[in-house]
Design a protein around this motif. Structure first.
Motif, PDB file in Angstrom:
ATOM      1  N   GLY A 196       0.817  -1.203   0.000  1.00 58.36           N
ATOM      2  CA  GLY A 196       0.000   0.000   0.000  1.00 58.36           C
ATOM      3  C   GLY A 196       0.850   1.251   0.000  1.00 58.36           C
ATOM      4  O   GLY A 196       2.068   1.211  -0.219  1.00 58.36           O
ATOM      5  N   ASP A 197       0.205   2.362   0.251  1.00 59.34           N
ATOM      6  CA  ASP A 197       0.884   3.652   0.279  1.00 59.34           C
ATOM      7  C   ASP A 197       1.857   3.729   1.455  1.00 59.34           C
ATOM      8  O   ASP A 197       1.767   2.953   2.414  1.00 59.34           O
ATOM      9  N   PRO A 198       2.800   4.685   1.415  1.00 57.39           N
ATOM     10  CA  PRO A 198       3.747   4.826   2.537  1.00 57.39           C
ATOM     11  C   PRO A 198       3.053   5.203   3.828  1.00 57.39           C
ATOM     12  O   PRO A 198       1.983   5.820   3.832  1.00 57.39           O
ATOM     13  N   TRP A 199       3.699   4.823   4.941  1.00 61.31           N
ATOM     14  CA  TRP A 199       3.150   5.098   6.269  1.00 61.31           C
ATOM     15  C   TRP A 199       3.593   6.463   6.783  1.00 61.31           C
ATOM     16  O   TRP A 199       4.726   6.893   6.563  1.00 61.31           O
ATOM     17  N   VAL A 200       2.690   7.117   7.496  1.00 62.84           N
ATOM     18  CA  VAL A 200       3.003   8.296   8.301  1.00 62.84           C
ATOM     19  C   VAL A 200       2.634   7.960   9.737  1.00 62.84           C
ATOM     20  O   VAL A 200       1.489   7.584  10.021  1.00 62.84           O
ATOM     21  N   LEU A 201       3.602   8.071  10.628  1.00 62.89           N
ATOM     22  CA  LEU A 201       3.361   7.824  12.051  1.00 62.89           C
ATOM     23  C   LEU A 201       2.975   9.134  12.729  1.00 62.89           C
ATOM     24  O   LEU A 201       3.702  10.124  12.643  1.00 62.89           O
ATOM     25  N   VAL A 202       1.831   9.111  13.417  1.00 62.30           N
ATOM     26  CA  VAL A 202       1.374  10.258  14.215  1.00 62.30           C
ATOM     27  C   VAL A 202       1.321   9.795  15.661  1.00 62.30           C
ATOM     28  O   VAL A 202       0.654   8.803  15.975  1.00 62.30           O
ATOM     29  N   THR A 203       2.014  10.482  16.555  1.00 58.41           N
ATOM     30  CA  THR A 203       2.082  10.003  17.933  1.00 58.41           C
ATOM     31  C   THR A 203       1.970  11.149  18.919  1.00 58.41           C
ATOM     32  O   THR A 203       2.479  12.246  18.680  1.00 58.41           O
ATOM     33  N   THR A 204       1.283  10.900  20.027  1.00 61.37           N
ATOM     34  CA  THR A 204       1.131  11.878  21.098  1.00 61.37           C
ATOM     35  C   THR A 204       1.982  11.464  22.296  1.00 61.37           C
ATOM     36  O   THR A 204       2.581  10.392  22.310  1.00 61.37           O
ATOM     37  N   SER A 205       2.024  12.306  23.303  1.00 60.65           N
ATOM     38  CA  SER A 205       2.907  12.092  24.447  1.00 60.65           C
ATOM     39  C   SER A 205       2.503  10.863  25.252  1.00 60.65           C
ATOM     40  O   SER A 205       1.312  10.604  25.470  1.00 60.65           O
ATOM     41  N   THR A 206       3.507  10.106  25.721  1.00 63.02           N
ATOM     42  CA  THR A 206       3.224   8.978  26.603  1.00 63.02           C
ATOM     43  C   THR A 206       2.751   9.455  27.975  1.00 63.02           C
ATOM     44  O   THR A 206       2.062   8.725  28.676  1.00 63.02           O
ATOM     45  N   GLU A 207       3.132  10.675  28.367  1.00 62.68           N
ATOM     46  CA  GLU A 207       2.627  11.294  29.596  1.00 62.68           C
ATOM     47  C   GLU A 207       1.569  12.297  29.184  1.00 62.68           C
ATOM     48  O   GLU A 207       1.866  13.303  28.542  1.00 62.68           O
ATOM     49  N   ALA A 256      -6.318  15.994   8.219  1.00 68.91           N
ATOM     50  CA  ALA A 256      -5.380  16.439   7.192  1.00 68.91           C
ATOM     51  C   ALA A 256      -5.025  15.334   6.207  1.00 68.91           C
ATOM     52  O   ALA A 256      -4.823  15.594   5.018  1.00 68.91           O
ATOM     53  N   LEU A 257      -4.923  14.090   6.684  1.00 67.51           N
ATOM     54  CA  LEU A 257      -4.331  13.020   5.884  1.00 67.51           C
ATOM     55  C   LEU A 257      -5.332  11.965   5.421  1.00 67.51           C
ATOM     56  O   LEU A 257      -4.943  11.026   4.717  1.00 67.51           O
ATOM     57  N   ARG A 258      -6.588  12.116   5.766  1.00 68.24           N
ATOM     58  CA  ARG A 258      -7.568  11.066   5.453  1.00 68.24           C
ATOM     59  C   ARG A 258      -7.753  10.854   3.964  1.00 68.24           C
ATOM     60  O   ARG A 258      -8.102   9.750   3.523  1.00 68.24           O
ATOM     61  N   ASP A 259      -7.538  11.876   3.153  1.00 63.99           N
ATOM     62  CA  ASP A 259      -7.710  11.742   1.705  1.00 63.99           C
ATOM     63  C   ASP A 259      -6.386  11.794   0.951  1.00 63.99           C
ATOM     64  O   ASP A 259      -6.373  11.927  -0.279  1.00 63.99           O
ATOM     65  N   GLU A 260      -5.283  11.682   1.671  1.00 65.65           N
ATOM     66  CA  GLU A 260      -3.965  11.739   1.045  1.00 65.65           C
ATOM     67  C   GLU A 260      -3.483  10.318   0.684  1.00 65.65           C
ATOM     68  O   GLU A 260      -3.933   9.336   1.277  1.00 65.65           O
ATOM     69  N   PRO A 261      -2.563  10.220  -0.253  1.00 66.10           N
ATOM     70  CA  PRO A 261      -2.048   8.899  -0.659  1.00 66.10           C
ATOM     71  C   PRO A 261      -0.994   8.361   0.313  1.00 66.10           C
ATOM     72  O   PRO A 261       0.151   8.081  -0.054  1.00 66.10           O
ATOM     73  N   VAL A 262      -1.386   8.242   1.568  1.00 64.47           N
ATOM     74  CA  VAL A 262      -0.540   7.678   2.616  1.00 64.47           C
ATOM     75  C   VAL A 262      -1.415   6.821   3.514  1.00 64.47           C
ATOM     76  O   VAL A 262      -2.642   6.983   3.557  1.00 64.47           O
ATOM     77  N   ARG A 263      -0.773   5.912   4.245  1.00 67.18           N
ATOM     78  CA  ARG A 263      -1.433   5.212   5.339  1.00 67.18           C
ATOM     79  C   ARG A 263      -0.983   5.863   6.644  1.00 67.18           C
ATOM     80  O   ARG A 263       0.201   6.182   6.798  1.00 67.18           O
ATOM     81  N   VAL A 264      -1.905   6.039   7.561  1.00 60.93           N
ATOM     82  CA  VAL A 264      -1.634   6.802   8.773  1.00 60.93           C
ATOM     83  C   VAL A 264      -1.819   5.901   9.987  1.00 60.93           C
ATOM     84  O   VAL A 264      -2.900   5.318  10.183  1.00 60.93           O
ATOM     85  N   LEU A 265      -0.766   5.785  10.793  1.00 53.59           N
ATOM     86  CA  LEU A 265      -0.861   5.103  12.085  1.00 53.59           C
ATOM     87  C   LEU A 265      -0.839   6.167  13.175  1.00 53.59           C
ATOM     88  O   LEU A 265       0.134   6.930  13.282  1.00 53.59           O
ATOM     89  N   ILE A 266      -1.885   6.225  13.976  1.00 54.21           N
ATOM     90  CA  ILE A 266      -1.978   7.180  15.077  1.00 54.21           C
ATOM     91  C   ILE A 266      -1.885   6.404  16.383  1.00 54.21           C
ATOM     92  O   ILE A 266      -2.730   5.546  16.665  1.00 54.21           O
ATOM     93  N   PRO A 277     -12.144  10.808  13.314  1.00 58.32           N
ATOM     94  CA  PRO A 277     -12.954  10.453  12.146  1.00 58.32           C
ATOM     95  C   PRO A 277     -12.429   9.187  11.487  1.00 58.32           C
ATOM     96  O   PRO A 277     -11.211   8.990  11.364  1.00 58.32           O
ATOM     97  N   ALA A 278     -13.326   8.328  11.088  1.00 62.07           N
ATOM     98  CA  ALA A 278     -12.928   7.073  10.443  1.00 62.07           C
ATOM     99  C   ALA A 278     -12.540   7.336   8.994  1.00 62.07           C
ATOM    100  O   ALA A 278     -13.124   8.177   8.317  1.00 62.07           O
ATOM    101  N   ALA A 279     -11.538   6.609   8.547  1.00 62.30           N
ATOM    102  CA  ALA A 279     -11.110   6.684   7.153  1.00 62.30           C
ATOM    103  C   ALA A 279     -10.368   5.402   6.825  1.00 62.30           C
ATOM    104  O   ALA A 279      -9.714   4.812   7.696  1.00 62.30           O
ATOM    105  N   PRO A 280     -10.469   4.926   5.567  1.00 65.37           N
ATOM    106  CA  PRO A 280      -9.831   3.642   5.213  1.00 65.37           C
ATOM    107  C   PRO A 280      -8.320   3.628   5.409  1.00 65.37           C
ATOM    108  O   PRO A 280      -7.739   2.553   5.610  1.00 65.37           O
ATOM    109  N   ASN A 281      -7.679   4.784   5.349  1.00 64.33           N
ATOM    110  CA  ASN A 281      -6.213   4.815   5.425  1.00 64.33           C
ATOM    111  C   ASN A 281      -5.700   5.171   6.818  1.00 64.33           C
ATOM    112  O   ASN A 281      -4.505   5.421   6.984  1.00 64.33           O
ATOM    113  N   ILE A 282      -6.577   5.176   7.817  1.00 58.36           N
ATOM    114  CA  ILE A 282      -6.158   5.564   9.172  1.00 58.36           C
ATOM    115  C   ILE A 282      -6.334   4.395  10.129  1.00 58.36           C
ATOM    116  O   ILE A 282      -7.404   3.755  10.177  1.00 58.36           O
TER     117      ILE A 282
END
Length: 416
Positions: free
Chosen positions: A244-255, A269-279, A291-296
Motif C-alpha cells: 500500500g501507500d507509505p506510512w506516516v506515524l502520528v504520535t502523542t505524548s506517553t505522559e 489532514a491526511l484522510r484523503d492523502e495517498p498515505v497510510r496513517v498510524l496514530i 474520524p474514520a477513514a480507510p487509510n487511518i
C-alpha cells in the motif's frame, strides 16, 4: 567491578533512554541496581539489572504539567508537583543506599529529593538528563522558547537579555522548595537553578549532535553521551507489511498533556492523502473520537522501531524520545510542540535539517497537511542528520562516561 545505584522517576520517557547505557555497564562487568516505580519494574528493559520498586507513595503524587494557564504558571505548578515528591524520594534513596552500598549513585534529573539524598551521601553521584540541557553558553540561545541561534548584534543582545530573565523565572519556581529539601539534609542553599547541575560530580546528557548545539565552553563534568535509543520489544504487526501507500506515524505524548488535538488534525489532514496513517495515542487513547477513514489506523501503542523502518514521515508532539528515534531512523519529522521541553526540541529538529516546525497554536488540518508534504521533501536532510546522530550514540558511550564518574578521572575502556 563497581556497583551502580540508579534512581529513576516512573516515566517511560526517562527510563527508556537509560536502558542501553545500564545494559552496557552490566556487560562491562558492573553490578547495576535500578529503582523505578512498581508499574515499570517487570518490563523487558529490566533484563540483567537488579530492579526494585520505589516507595509507592511517590507515584500517588500527580506531577503532570497543567494543560492550561500561562507558561510561568504551568512551570511553577509542574515544578511544585515534582518537589512535593522530594521528601519521599530522599528517604527512599537513603534506604536504597543503605541496602546496596553503591560506589556511584545516578539520579534522574526530575527526582529532586533523590538528588538531595545523593549529594548528602558523600558518594560519587551524577544526574541523568534525558533531554537537552538548559545551560547558557557561547552562541546558545535562551532555553525553552524555541529560538533559533542568534545571528548578528541584535541576536546576541537578545540572548544577553533573555538568559538572565529565564534563569530568574526558573529560580523563582525551583529554588524555594529545593532549598527546603536541602536544608533538611544539612546542605547549603543554592543561589541559582543552574547550580543544581553544576554541583553534581557528573551530568550525563542523553543526547548530542545534531540536536545539541556545538558548545565551546561547557564544564568538563557535563558529558554528552549521544542519543540512547531503546524500544520495548514486540512483534511487528502483520498489517505494517501489507502492500500500500507509505506510512506516516502520528504520535502523542506517553505522559498525558492534552495533545489529542494533534491526532484530530492529523486524521483530518491526511484522510484523503495517498498515505497510510498510524496514530498512536498512549494516555490519550479513549479520550478522543477520531474520524474514520480507510487509510487511518488508531492504536494505544505500537513499538516505534518497526514503524519507523517503513515510515515516510513522523508527526509528533516534539517529545525527545520519539524525535531521537525518528532522527536516528532518518525519517523526517513534523514537530508540533505543546509544552515542557518540546518547543526547544522542535527548534533543534529544524536546525538539524531533520524536519519542520508547526507551533501548536497554529495547528490546523490544512497547515499540517502542507507541513507533512514539506517534511517528506526533506528526506535527504533527515538521512544526513541520522548519520550525525548515530556517530556518537549508544550505550557504550554512556558506560564509558559513567566509569569516569566512578574513578573521578578518565579510565580505560575496560570494566573497573
Amino acid at each position: 567491578m563497581a556497583r551502580y545505584l540508579v534512581y529513576c522517576t516512573t516515566a517511560p520517557g526517562h527510563l527508556f533512554p537509560l536502558v542501553p547505557g545500564l545494559r552496557a555497564l552490566r556487560d562491562r562487568g558492573h553490578e547495576v541496581h535500578l529503582r523505578i516505580g512498581a508499574k515499570l519494574v517487570d518490563g523487558p528493559w529490566s533484563q540483567g539489572l537488579q530492579v526494585a520498586p520505589t516507595d509507592p507513595r511517590i507515584d500517588e503524587i500527580d506531577v503532570r504539567e497543567p494543560t492550561t494557564g500561562s507558561g510561568a504558571a504551568r512551570l511553577r505548578k509542574a515544578i511544585a508537583g515534582l518537589m512535593s515528591r522530594g521528601p519521599l524520594e530522599r528517604a527512599d534513596l537513603d534506604r536504597a543506599i543503605a541496602e546496596t552500598d553503591p560506589d556511584v549513585v545516578l539520579v534522574d534529573t526530575n527526582a529532586y529529593g533523590a538528588a538531595v539524598a545523593a549529594r548528602a551521601s558523600g558518594r560519587r553521584w551524577g544526574i541523568a538528563l534525558p533531554t537537552l540541557i538548559a545551560l547558557p553558553g557561547k552562541g546558545i540561545p535562551p532555553y525553552g522558547m524555541g529560538l533559533a541561534p542568534a545571528s548578528g548584534p541584535l541576536g546576541r543582545l537578545r540572548d544577553r537579555v533573555l538568559w538572565p530573565l529565564l534563569i530568574r523565572q526558573f529560580g523563582a519556581a525551583m529554588l524555594p522548595p529545593l532549598n527546603e529539601l536541602r536544608a533538611g539534609a544539612g546542605l547549603a542553599p543554592l543561589t541559582s537553578p543552574l547550580d543544581y547541575l553544576l554541583e553534581a560530580d557528573q551530568v550525563l546528557v542523553l543526547t548530542g549532535e545534531p540536536l545539541e548545539y556545538p558548545r565551546s565552553d561547557v564544564p568538563a563534568h557535563i558529558r554528552f553521551v549521544g542519543a540512547q535509543i531503546y524500544d520495548p520489544p514486540g512483534e511487528t504487526p502483520a498489517w505494517l507489511d501489507e502492500p500500500g501507500d507509505p506510512w506516516v506515524l502520528v504520535t502523542t505524548s506517553t505522559e498525558y498533556q492534552g495533545d489529542e488535538r494533534l491526532a484530530l488534525a492529523a486524521a483530518e489532514a491526511l484522510r484523503d492523502e495517498p498515505v497510510r496513517v498510524l496514530i498512536t495515542l498512549a494516555d490519550a487513547f479513549g479520550r478522543v473520537d477520531l474520524p474514520a477513514a480507510p487509510n487511518i489506523r488508531v492504536e494505544r501503542f505500537v513499538p516505534h522501531g518497526p514503524v519507523l523502518e517503513r515510515a515516510a514521515a513522523v508527526v509528533c508532539h516534539s517529545g525527545m524520545g520519539i524525535v531521537q528515534k525518528a532522527v536516528a531512523a532518518g525519517v523526517p519529522v513534523v514537530a508540533v510542540p505543546f509544552g515542557r521541553d518540546q518547543p526547544e526540541v522542535a527548534r533543534r529538529v529544524v536546525e538539524a535539517g531533520a524536519g519542520v516546525l508547526l507551533p501548536a497554536r497554529k495547528l490546523t488540518a490544512d497547515r499540517l497537511r502542507a507541513a507533512v508534504g514539506t517534511a517528506r521533501s526533506q528526506r535527504a536532510g533527515a538521512l544526513q542528520a541520522s548519520r550525525r546522530l548515530l556517530r556518537q550514540a549508544g550505550g557504550e558511550v554512556f558506560a564509558v562516561a559513567a566509569e569516569e564518574l566512578l574513578a573521578g578521572t578518565e579510565v580505560s575502556s575496560q570494566a573497573v
